[in-house]
Design a protein around this motif. Structure first.
Motif, short mmCIF file in Angstrom:
data_model
loop_
_atom_site.label_atom_id
_atom_site.label_comp_id
_atom_site.label_asym_id
_atom_site.label_seq_id
_atom_site.Cartn_x
_atom_site.Cartn_y
_atom_site.Cartn_z
N VAL A 77 42.18 31.04 25.06
CA VAL A 77 41.70 30.40 23.83
C VAL A 77 42.83 29.61 23.20
CG1 VAL A 77 40.77 30.78 21.51
CG2 VAL A 77 40.00 32.21 23.43
N THR A 78 42.52 28.39 22.76
CA THR A 78 43.48 27.57 22.03
C THR A 78 42.76 26.87 20.88
OG1 THR A 78 45.20 25.87 22.26
CG2 THR A 78 43.14 25.53 23.49
N GLY A 79 43.47 26.05 20.09
CA GLY A 79 42.83 25.29 19.02
C GLY A 79 43.00 25.91 17.65
N CYS A 80 42.32 25.31 16.67
CA CYS A 80 42.52 25.67 15.27
C CYS A 80 42.15 27.11 14.95
CB CYS A 80 41.74 24.69 14.38
SG CYS A 80 42.48 23.05 14.31
N VAL A 98 45.83 33.61 23.31
CA VAL A 98 45.37 32.87 22.14
C VAL A 98 46.52 32.04 21.59
CG1 VAL A 98 44.36 32.99 19.84
CG2 VAL A 98 43.71 34.68 21.55
N THR A 99 46.29 30.72 21.44
CA THR A 99 47.28 29.85 20.82
C THR A 99 46.59 28.96 19.80
OG1 THR A 99 47.00 28.15 22.52
CG2 THR A 99 48.72 29.80 22.89
N GLY A 100 47.37 28.31 18.96
CA GLY A 100 46.84 27.40 17.96
C GLY A 100 46.68 25.99 18.52
N PRO A 101 46.49 25.00 17.62
CA PRO A 101 46.33 23.62 18.06
C PRO A 101 47.65 23.02 18.53
CG PRO A 101 46.39 23.72 15.68
CD PRO A 101 46.40 25.15 16.15
N GLN A 102 47.57 21.86 19.21
CA GLN A 102 48.77 21.16 19.68
C GLN A 102 49.67 22.06 20.53
OE1 GLN A 102 48.82 19.91 15.16
NE2 GLN A 102 50.72 19.38 16.13
N ALA A 103 49.07 22.87 21.37
CA ALA A 103 49.83 23.88 22.12
C ALA A 103 49.68 23.68 23.62
CB ALA A 103 49.37 25.29 21.71
#
Length: 438
Positions: A77-80, A98-103
């Motif tokens: 999972v990635t994104g905001c 799990v990562t955030g956006p721009q990753a």
């Protein structure tokens, strides 16, 4: 040695900025020799790029993650939504990462850990413009990340950080690669497009033998030399936005501005931490239309913001009547987790929010119908999105893909996707136009 080419499934949700993040990940995947699978069952793992801005988007993202887990079992999972603490892990503890956006780098590291790449990737399979999720004839071009504003209804800066502008040379190289690949329309996006270059102190970059200032006016003028439609989205109404209008009048860029005004009442705008002078906005709109009569204006508004009175909502309706905007999107205020506005007094009930939303959209439908009716009998240039034996579906300069109206061409069977042609408008309704090839 493993000979099977690894396959990655991909689900991309959210706004165009998230789409660009997805395209960067997909480009890296193909560069490293991974195949992109169109379904769960053929995928060795699935990447879900999420949206986490409002409650409905969060629910959609969590549902998409759950479906991917059920159908495949291995999910990154990635994104905001990934930036919102442990929301994903609490709902779906079995996700791999799990990562955030721009990753992009972090996502690739997770993919490498659970699905190692081949030793000899077929780099020649990746086109120069990278992997795109949009049709071949248009593409989103992100010019910066993050935002320096702290609007009280928004948590984007906490997820994407402060403004970080891309070097102007990098932007122009990507734009040129897209045009060389056949793209006919570039949709320029960011969190705050008109702030481009502020963090760089507008220093000049280098492109094709000349210096170009890292500033939206100069960037737009340079992009306008590429010979395709240049459309600007998410333009915060700084004073220097006035400089873009002559470029539109001259045909350098598409005469279309997407400016999220959000409201018209000064008190509500102050609570939102937005510009708070609707009279100045109206005078600027009048000035813009004097310089560029063909200008199309799109905006978005929030109804039912905490404490919004009936009189303040009526002021918003009066603004719409006076501004005569071409395209409008409106949303009920949603108490996004972490937003400062959640603590404001006198929240508006969902029932009243819904009633105000319906009133606003009913008014805007009438305005839209009147403005579109003025185009009947006129000739306009359109970009064809699709065509078959029933005719063609296109868009004019006034229509951004997926959010604005369409132009239906009943005698357009011979057209092809990406054609730019001139048509005569025959009739209209509240949102769309019908036309014929001249």
């Amino acid at each position: 040695m493993r000979n099977k080419i690894p396959r990655v499934g991909f689900v991309s949700l959210g706004c165009p900025k998230a789409t660009v993040d997805s395209e960067r990940i997909l480009t890296r995947l193909r560069t490293e020799g991974y195949l992109i699978s169109p379904n769960y069952e053929d995928s060795d793992l699935v990447v879900v790029n999420t949206c986490g801005f409002i409650d409905s988007a969060i629910a959609e993202s969590l549902d998409a993650i759950g479906e991917a887990l059920t159908e495949n079992g291995k999910v990154i999972v990635t994104g905001c939504l990934g930036a919102k603490g442990d929301v994903v892990k609490q709902a779906h503890p079995n996700v791999l990462s799990v990562t955030g956006p721009q990753a992009t780098d972090e996502v690739m590291e997770a993919i490498h850990a659970y699905l190692p790449k081949l030793h000899d990737p077929y780099v020649d399979l990746v086109p120069p413009q990278g992997i795109r999720l949009t049709p071949k004839h248009y593409a989103y071009l992100k010019i910066s990340e993050g935002c320096n504003h702290r609007c009280t209804f928004c948590i984007i800066p906490s997820m994407r950080g402060n403004l970080v502008s891309r070097p102007v040379g990098d932007i122009m190289q990507e734009a040129q690669s897209l045009v060389d690949a056949g793209v006919k329309e570039l949709l320029v996006i960011s969190q705050d497009t008109s702030a481009y270059g502020v963090d760089l102190k507008y220093r000049s970059g280098f492109w094709k033998g000349k210096f170009v200032k890292s500033r939206i006016t100069e960037l737009a003028q340079t992009m306008g030399e590429l010979g395709v439609w240049i459309r600007l989205h998410y333009v915060y109404p700084y004073p220097h936005v006035d400089e873009l209008i002559p470029l539109m009048a001259e045909g350098k860029i598409v005469p279309y501005l997407d400016i999220p005004f959000q409201h018209a009442n000064a008190r509500i705008l102050k609570l939102m931490k937005r510009p708070a002078d609707s009279e100045d906005v109206l005078s600027r709109i009048q000035q813009w239309r004097t310089i560029c009569p063909d200008l199309t204006l799109r905006s978005t508004f929030i109804v039912g913001f905490p404490g919004e009175t009936e009189q303040e909502f009526e002021e918003l309706l009066d603004f719409l009547k006076a501004a005569q905007l071409d395209r409008v999107g409106a949303f009920m205020y949603s108490p996004v987790d972490g937003a400062v506005a959640n603590s404001l007094p006198n929240p508006i009930s969902p029932e009243l929010q819904q009633e105000r939303l319906a009133r606003l959209m009913a008014l805007q439908e009438k305005i839209s119908a009147q403005r579109l009716a003025q185009k009947v009998g006129k000739t306009i240039q359109v970009l064809v999105d699709e065509a078959d034996k029933q005719g063609a579906v296109a868009r004019s300069y006034a229509d951004a893909p997926e959010i604005d109206g369409l132009v239906y061409i009943e005698n357009g069977q011979s057209l092809k996707q990406g054609n730019v042609i001139t048509v005569r408008v025959t009739h209209s309704d509240e949102h769309d136009l019908w036309a014929e090839i001249i």
